[in-house]
Each structure stands twice: as structure tokens, then as C-alpha cells.
Design an enzyme around this catalytic site. Structure first.
Site, mmCIF file in Angstrom:
data_model
loop_
_atom_site.group_PDB
_atom_site.id
_atom_site.type_symbol
_atom_site.label_atom_id
_atom_site.label_comp_id
_atom_site.label_asym_id
_atom_site.label_seq_id
_atom_site.Cartn_x
_atom_site.Cartn_y
_atom_site.Cartn_z
ATOM 1 N N ARG A 1 66.309 32.722 69.062
ATOM 2 C CA ARG A 1 64.866 32.997 69.005
ATOM 3 C C ARG A 1 64.346 33.080 67.567
ATOM 4 O O ARG A 1 63.471 33.893 67.267
ATOM 5 C CB ARG A 1 64.520 34.285 69.753
ATOM 6 N N ARG B 1 57.907 35.237 68.070
ATOM 7 C CA ARG B 1 56.673 35.998 67.830
ATOM 8 C C ARG B 1 56.742 36.948 66.639
ATOM 9 O O ARG B 1 55.730 37.493 66.224
ATOM 10 C CB ARG B 1 56.307 36.795 69.091
ATOM 11 N N ARG C 1 50.600 29.636 68.414
ATOM 12 C CA ARG C 1 50.658 29.790 69.864
ATOM 13 C C ARG C 1 49.394 30.408 70.464
ATOM 14 O O ARG C 1 49.185 30.340 71.675
ATOM 15 C CB ARG C 1 51.867 30.685 70.226
ATOM 16 N N ASP D 1 62.224 26.242 76.511
ATOM 17 C CA ASP D 1 62.548 27.367 77.378
ATOM 18 C C ASP D 1 63.560 26.905 78.423
ATOM 19 O O ASP D 1 63.512 25.753 78.846
ATOM 20 C CB ASP D 1 61.286 27.888 78.071
ATOM 21 N N TYR E 1 67.010 33.273 88.242
ATOM 22 C CA TYR E 1 65.549 33.264 88.044
ATOM 23 C C TYR E 1 64.833 32.648 89.244
ATOM 24 O O TYR E 1 63.785 33.119 89.669
ATOM 25 C CB TYR E 1 65.185 32.448 86.798
#
Length: 367
Positions: free
Chosen positions: A37, A41, A50, A86, A164
């Protein structure tokens, strides 16, 4: 099939191959470092890029993925880039709808509830048609990197994707997904097989597009015990490595190093070391010396600083890195965190981590 494309030629010459050499077990002057990552962010420029975009719309824009992948490399002397994408683009390719819900994370509008729901999934996936945007992002980024560092492609592993698809999002227990393993073992294997086949095609396509290494994320390994891991996760992890390598060979494409990162699966480190991957990624819950003892000398290890260590003062980060390097040794080793960077981390502390790895490993190598 149209995904048998040869690597686009004319990529810029690679200037820093330290990460690739470490992955293959060759000697390096310093220990290479990258962060899971690292495009994230915690970077103000990432949040700015973004801001106006839906998350999966960003994933489908090769130009934005390229920009986000390059951002951390403009700030830090990292030894590898990892394409911004992703793992849930694979269930999307199978026909499932996934949306990013603010404050909640990825959410499936119609998760798999019954075995019959498997019939709703695409049984044959043309990865170029469904995931071509990822391949375009990889090719564009590989050119834009100008040979600065290698580019890593990745995918989620079958069990993690399956969990998921059944849970419909994140879960602390994975009870719905695990109940399938106990109640519907045959259907579970059918789904895992379908996922393994798509992941194989997807990873081969990433190499054809220009990826120079591949990482498989078994992020939910820790929800399984050793027996379930051996039945429902490990066979597919092995199959993917085997199938990807034989396809790359057949199609005369580069045999890129592969990394398996099975979070919280220290009960299976011995098996993972023999699963066909050049690199085994580690989370922060295992001591370097123990990991080495279990995996032997023939694989490179990657990891495993606790991400929360980056909240410590910079000097402390340096001490922790030094201790980690002493534990793993500077060779056959790629420094990383034991999981991804968190959104509230300070970019300066990430920089301190990267610089400490380079400085301490050079010092250890000299002496």
C-alpha cells in the site's frame, strides 16, 4: 485466445534491479525495500488525485493508476513499484458487483449465499476483455517508470477472494465463508478452482503487459487453521505458481519472480517455502530467526516490520529496522512492512523507514 500476447517490446532499460536480484537470491549491495500500500491515502497527493473519483472507476483508469503508482517513487528511494489496483477486480471479472462504501469499505451488492449462486458467475473469463484496463495500466506505468525500478503486479489468492465473495465485504470471523468449507466442500473446491484459473490467466496477462514480478495476496489465511489451509488454500496457491510458470515458459515470456504473502499463516511457512514461489512474505507476528529456520535457505523472505512501528519517533524506526536486518540478514531478503501502510501515517516516517533500510543494510554489508 487473445490474452496470449507477447511482451510489448521497447520498455526502458532497468536501472535499479536490486529488488529482482534479491528475489532471485542473488547478492545485493543493499537490502531492497518497498511497502505494501505504498500508493495510498497517507500521501496528500494521493488523496488529491482520488478526491473526485469513485474507487473502482479509479482502478479502471490506466492513467490514474499509473499516476498513483508513481507518486511514492517521487518521494522515496523505493526499490520497487507495485501497480495501483485492487484484488476485488477478479470477482468483478466473474460478473459480481462490488462497490466501495465510504466508511465501510468494499461491499458486494449480491454476495454468494447458496451453492446455486455459483451458476451466476461467468464460467469462462476472457481476462483481456474484463481486466484489460489493468494490463493497460501496467504497460503505461512500465514506460512511465523509465526503468527507475521494477514494477510488481498482483492478485488476491482464491481463498481470500472466495471469502469476500461470500461475506460480501470485510468480516472479523469469516464465518459465512468458512461455513461453506464445512457444509459445501465440493462447491467450495469448484469455486476455488474457477478462481485459480482466472488468477492464473490474470497474472500471465500482467507479465505480458510488462509486470516484472508478481505477488499473490492470501490476506485471509489467518482465518483458517492448518488443516483447512492445507485443504482449501495451499493446493491453489501451488497450482497458480506452477501454471503461471509453465505458461510463461510456453509463451516465451520472462520468468518473473513470484511472491506469496499469506498473512498470519506461520503454521504453514514450511509448506509455503516449497510452494513454487521465489519469495515468501511475512507479517509482523513472527521472529525473523524463526521464519528463516522454517523456510530454509532456498527462498527469499520479505517483510515484516509491524506497520504501527511507523508511528514511533524516527530514531526508534531506525533502531527497529536495524534489529530487523540483523534478524533476517541483509541477503536473500526484501524489507517491507508486515502489512500495508495505514491512511494516517506520516510520509516522513515512511521515508525514515526506507532510508534506514538502505543505510543499515549498507553498513552491515561493509562490516
Amino acid at each position: 485466445l487473445c490474452f496470449f500476447i507477447r511482451s510489448p517490446k521497447g520498455f526502458p532499460k532497468l536501472k535499479n534491479d536490486t529488488f529482482l536480484r534479491a528475489a532471485r537470491g542473488e547478492e545485493t549491495e543493499h537490502t531492497p525495500v518497498w511497502c505494501m500500500r505504498q500508493a495510498g491515502r497517507y500521501l496528500p497527493e494521493f488523496r488529491e488525485t482520488r478526491a473526485a473519483q469513485d474507487f473502482f472507476a479509479t482502478c479502471r483508469s490506466p492513467k490514474l493508476c499509473c499516476e498513483l503508482t508513481l507518486q511514492p517513487l517521487r518521494r522515496f528511494p523505493l526499490d520497487a513499484a507495485i501497480i495501483f489496483s485492487d484484488i476485488l477486480v477478479v470477482p468483478q471479472a466473474l460478473g459480481m458487483e462490488v462497490v466501495m462504501v465510504p466508511g465501510k469499505g468494499p461491499t458486494f451488492t449480491e454476495p454468494l449465499k447458496e451453492v446455486e449462486d455459483l451458476l451466476k458467475l461467468r464460467q469462462k473469463v476472457d481476462v483481456t476483455a474484463e481486466l484489460g484496463y489493468v494490463f493497460q495500466a501496467i504497460t503505461l506505468t512500465r514506460h512511465s517508470l523509465e526503468g527507475k525500478v521494477p514494477l510488481i503486479g498482483f492478485s488476491g489468492a482464491p481463498w481470500t477472494l472466495m471469502s469476500y465473495m461470500i461475506e460480501g465485504g470485510g468480516s472479523t470471523t469469516m464465518a459465512k465463508a468458512k461455513s461453506w468449507l464445512y457444509r459445501h466442500p465440493e462447491a467450495s473446491h469448484r469455486l476455488l478452482r474457477l478462481l485459480a484459473d482466472v488468477v492464473t490467466d490474470y497474472l500471465v496477462g500482467q507479465v505480458a503487459a510488462g509486470a516484472q514480478a508478481l505477488q499473490l495476496f492470501e490476506s485471509h489465511a489467518g482465518h483458517l487453521g492448518p488443516e483447512q489451509f492445507e485443504d482449501f488454500a495451499l493446493p491453489y496457491i501451488r497450482d497458480i505458481a506452477r501454471a503461471v510458470k509453465s505458461r510463461l515458459k510456453e509463451e516465451a515470456m520472462p520468468l518473473v519472480p513470484m511472491i506469496i504473502f499469506a498473512k498470519d499463516a506461520h503454521y504453514a511457512l514450511r509448506e509455503l517455502a516449497h510452494a513454487g514461489y521465489e519469495v515468501v512474505g511475512l507479517d509482523w507476528t513472527i521472529r525473523p530467526q524463526d521464519a528463516r529456520a522454517q523456510t530454509g535457505k532456498d527462498v527469499t523472505l520479505q517483510g515484516n516490520l509491524d506497520p504501527c512501528a511507523l508511528y514511533a519517533p524516527k530514531e526508534k524506526i531506525g533502531e527497529l529496522v536495524k534489529k530487523m536486518l540483523e534478524g533476517f540478514g541483509t541477503q536473500r531478503y526484501i524489507a517491507n512492512l508486515g502489512h500495508g501502510l495505514y491512511p494516517d501515517m506520516s510520509p516522513e516516517h515512511v521515508g525514515a523507514f526506507v532510508e534506514a533500510v538502505h543505510a543499515h543494510s549498507r553498513h552491515i554489508n561493509k562490516h
